[in-house]
Design an enzyme around this catalytic site. Structure first.
Site, PDB file in Angstrom:
ATOM      1  N   SER A 192      47.069  46.436  50.759  1.00 42.61           N
ATOM      2  CA  SER A 192      47.806  46.433  52.019  1.00 42.61           C
ATOM      3  C   SER A 192      49.058  45.588  51.886  1.00 42.61           C
ATOM      4  O   SER A 192      49.164  44.735  51.013  1.00 42.61           O
ATOM      5  CB  SER A 192      46.964  45.857  53.170  1.00 42.61           C
ATOM      6  OG  SER A 192      45.753  46.528  53.324  1.00 42.61           O
ATOM      7  N   ASP A 267      27.863  38.116  44.154  1.00 36.69           N
ATOM      8  CA  ASP A 267      27.628  37.793  42.749  1.00 36.69           C
ATOM      9  C   ASP A 267      26.478  38.608  42.199  1.00 36.69           C
ATOM     10  O   ASP A 267      25.540  38.957  42.932  1.00 36.69           O
ATOM     11  CB  ASP A 267      27.311  36.296  42.588  1.00 36.69           C
ATOM     12  CG  ASP A 267      28.550  35.433  42.701  1.00 36.69           C
ATOM     13  OD1 ASP A 267      29.510  35.680  41.962  1.00 36.69           O
ATOM     14  OD2 ASP A 267      28.568  34.523  43.555  1.00 36.69           O
TER      15      ASP A 267
END
Length: 701
Positions: A192, A267
């Site tokens: 963006s 993670d």
């Protein structure tokens, strides 16, 4: 006697017209202020670009109408997305959805969606119910307009909406399933541009906002443009299809946009397997195991039922298990179900204090927030549910983490006050193009040394450098200049490296190398449809080894002018000659126009493109997929745009690149693509009079 009669008649007439007079006074006084006056009915006013302007007699009715409007514009897509969020897409539509269902079920999306729905406060839960009811009502009243293949998903339940939201935010944006499952090495094409400009830096003396997300032009990434007016809200903006509130929006007092930030909220932990369990802090723990049913529709229509064993460790579900190894996935924020109400309250806010009150809930899992308001405030917030980690830098936590010790297991997220944030910087401007928060403005307003090293990396790519250059080199930016900058296709990388490449080609190049140098020297260094030389340069960059390309690597001391220089000019020229030969063979000329090779295609529309890869330093980012004829088709990038100036009244122009509908038969599929190709935005119709002047359809409930 006659006088008394006349007085009585006059009094009666006055009583009759008094409400009308008071209404006119109210309109004049309220005028441009964001006060939504209750209406007797709820209606959708569709403008000539297929944008629904929803007027709700109450909030619940507005949500109902928004569900209806999304079905009218995107019904088939919406139902397919909800079917996937249930984890039953393979059951409905076949084996191509098996991996999608496996991901949804393994990560617990449907089950968690139920708990998220039940966790909403009663009023907001009613709003979600109303959105689902609007979807179902449209489908019930317009069965012939819905594809038979997706009708199996009906009726929609409120929990489906929460599951879709959960899948989109937490298990697509925060963590990309294809990356985790090693189905693809390609990063999610999500980016963006966002600008916030203070009065001190604008030509009008008014704050301005540029909203410009870049996402894939399909599937769950499509933007839906709308206006929602109901008691306490009058907001214009866009959301992703299937989500019942605006995610990027502005009203008469303030506005915000989001950019995908350099956020790490997940993670993968490698588990040490032992005795059918796993080791953790020198003890063997058992998996929490459950067996689910994954149904797959065969080509003959029969269902094949497959058992899906889901193992959960203390870290999270095991998502990869092979060759005696197991990887468990941990995702932040799964206990924070309030993002819809937070977005809703952001859109209802009237000043910075109210806006930040909503932000501080930290229910939105990620995305930078770029903000501006009519009082002249601008803000950049590195927003996200950032895990509190005990050690390590950003790079460490990008790898596979040892799962055998509690030292690596995070359990908390940082509070709002810990997040990188700047309000009203001295520069008068803020920008983000998916770069870390440290480069949001210059002189630097956020010092990375004040934050844990795992919060965000330290780098600044060429698109960010281009963004900063346009803002910093214009002391007073006008509204029209902001729009022109938004459409900039100039390649920052070309400005940086051609002063080395062209002389090297003159020195080391053979005949073809000399011709290539001529083309590059004459090129305007842009990626416009008629730019000649852009194809050659972009092709050369693609063949170069990026890590070994520059003689001077990126430096934190010179973040806006590095990397620079050619590390090996001879190799660069050899590559240029090889690329030139291929370009000439494929397209018949070294100076083939950019728009002849790169195309904008939707349905029967086929137009020359402008814009390109952000890695080239192009602000107008577009990603292309190759086609068989040597051309490339735009598949992601520049999508929804809102340029807003907080003047009185608010000034705004907008565009949804691919149009505001996907439903077969809609005239709004691709109807804005020509404007996109022409680098034009369209007027943003927000007042009722403007909407009625451009009315295509009215639906009254």
């Amino acid at each position: 006697m006659r006088i008394n009669i006349l007085l009585r008649v006059y009094k009666r007439k006055l009583i009759q017209v008094l409400p009308l007079i008071l209404s006119l006074i109210l309109v004049l006084v309220v005028g441009s202020h964001t006060i939504a006056v209750p209406t007797k009915s709820t209606e959708i006013l569709w403008d000539t670009y297929g944008v629904p302007h929803i007027y709700g007699k109450d909030n619940q009715s507005a949500f109902y109408a928004f569900g209806w409007s999304q079905m009218q514009s995107h019904g088939d897509l919406l139902l397919r997305l909800y079917g996937q969020a249930r984890g039953r897409a393979a059951e409905y539509w076949g084996e191509e959805y098996t991996e999608s269902d496996r991901w949804v079920l393994t990560t617990g999306i449907p089950e968690r969606a139920n708990s998220w729905y039940n966790a909403q406060n009663p009023s907001f839960r009613n709003y979600i119910d109303a959105f689902a009811a609007g979807i179902n009502a449209y489908a019930s009243q317009n069965p012939k307009l819905i594809n038979d293949e997706v009708e199996v998903v009906l009726p929609i339940k409120p929990e489906d909406i929460m599951a879709h939201l959960h899948r989109v935010l937490n298990f697509t944006f925060v963590v990309n399933p294809e990356e985790v499952l090693e189905l693809s090495k390609q990063k999610l094409q999500a980016g963006s541009n966002g600008w916030a400009i203070a009065p001190s830096h604008s030509a009008s003396g008014k704050a301005m906002l540029l909203a410009n997300p870049h996402l894939p032009w399909s599937d769950l990434f499509l933007w839906y443009e709308a206006q929602i007016t109901a008691p306490g809200i009058d907001a214009y903006g866009a959301t992703l299809v299937g989500i019942p509130v605006l995610a990027i929006a502005f009203n008469n007092n303030l506005g915000w946009t989001h950019t995908v930030d350099t956020y790490d909220g997940w993670d993968l932990y490698e588990l040490t397997l032992a005795d059918e369990g796993y080791r953790f802090d020198d003890k063997v723990r058992n998996f929490e195991t459950k067996t689910l049913s994954l149904k797959v529709k065969r080509k003959d229509g029969s269902l094949q039922e497959q058992p899906l064993v889901v193992k959960n460790s203390i870290h999270g579900p095991v998502v990869v298990e092979k060759n005696g190894k197991a990887l468990a996935l941990r995702v932040a924020g799964l206990d924070r179900p309030g993002v819809l109400q937070q977005w809703w309250d952001m859109a209802r806010s009237q000043n910075l204090n109210q806006f930040e009150t909503a932000l501080k809930r930290l229910q939105l899992s990620m995305f930078t927030v770029m903000y501006a308001d009519k009082e002249g405030h601008i803000m950049h917030l590195f927003n996200g549910q950032v895990p509190v980690r005990s050690f390590g830098d950003f790079k460490y936590w990008q790898g596979i983490i040892p799962g055998n010790t509690s030292k690596t297991l995070w359990t908390k997220i940082h509070p709002y006050q810990d997040l990188p944030r700047v309000v009203d910087p001295k520069s008068g401007w803020l920008q983000n193009t998916n770069d870390p928060p440290w480069t949001t403005t210059f002189p630097t307003a956020i010092n990375p040394d004040n934050y844990p090293p795992y919060i965000a990396p330290r780098f600044m790519d060429f698109r960010s450098q281009r963004s900063v250059r346009m803002l910093a080199e214009d002391d007073k930016i006008s509204f029209d200049e902001m729009i022109a900058d938004k459409h900039s296709t100039r390649m920052e990388l070309a400005d940086r490296i051609l002063d080395d490449l062209i002389p090297a080609a003159r020195k080391y190049g053979q005949e073809l190398g000399q011709k290539a140098a001529d083309v590059l020297e004459a090129w305007d260094r842009q990626a416009n449809a008629d730019s000649r030389g852009a194809v050659l340069f972009a092709s050369w960059v693609k063949q170069m080894d990026w890590d070994r390309m520059f003689s001077k690597p990126w430096s934190e001391k010179s973040p806006r002018t590095t990397p620079d220089g050619l590390a090996n000019p001879k190799v660069a020229v050899t590559t240029l000659e090889a690329v030139a030969a291929q370009v000439q063979k494929t397209y018949g000329a070294l100076d083939v126009p950019w728009g002849k090779v790169f195309r904008l295609k939707l349905g029967n529309v086929d137009l020359p493109a402008n814009g390109g890869d952000g890695n080239l330093g192009i602000f107008r980012a577009l990603d292309f997929a190759p086609e068989a004829n040597g051309q490339f088709q735009a598949v992601a990038g520049d999508s929804y745009v809102a340029a807003v100036e907080f003047s009185h009244p608010v000034r705004a122009q907008v565009l949804t690149s691919y149009g505001n509908a996907t439903q077969p038969g809609s005239r709004h599929i691709g109807d804005q693509l020509q404007m996109f190709a022409n680098k034009k935005l369209r007027p943003c119709w927000r007042s009722r009079s403007d909407i009625l002047a451009h009315l295509e359809e009215r639906k009254v409930f």
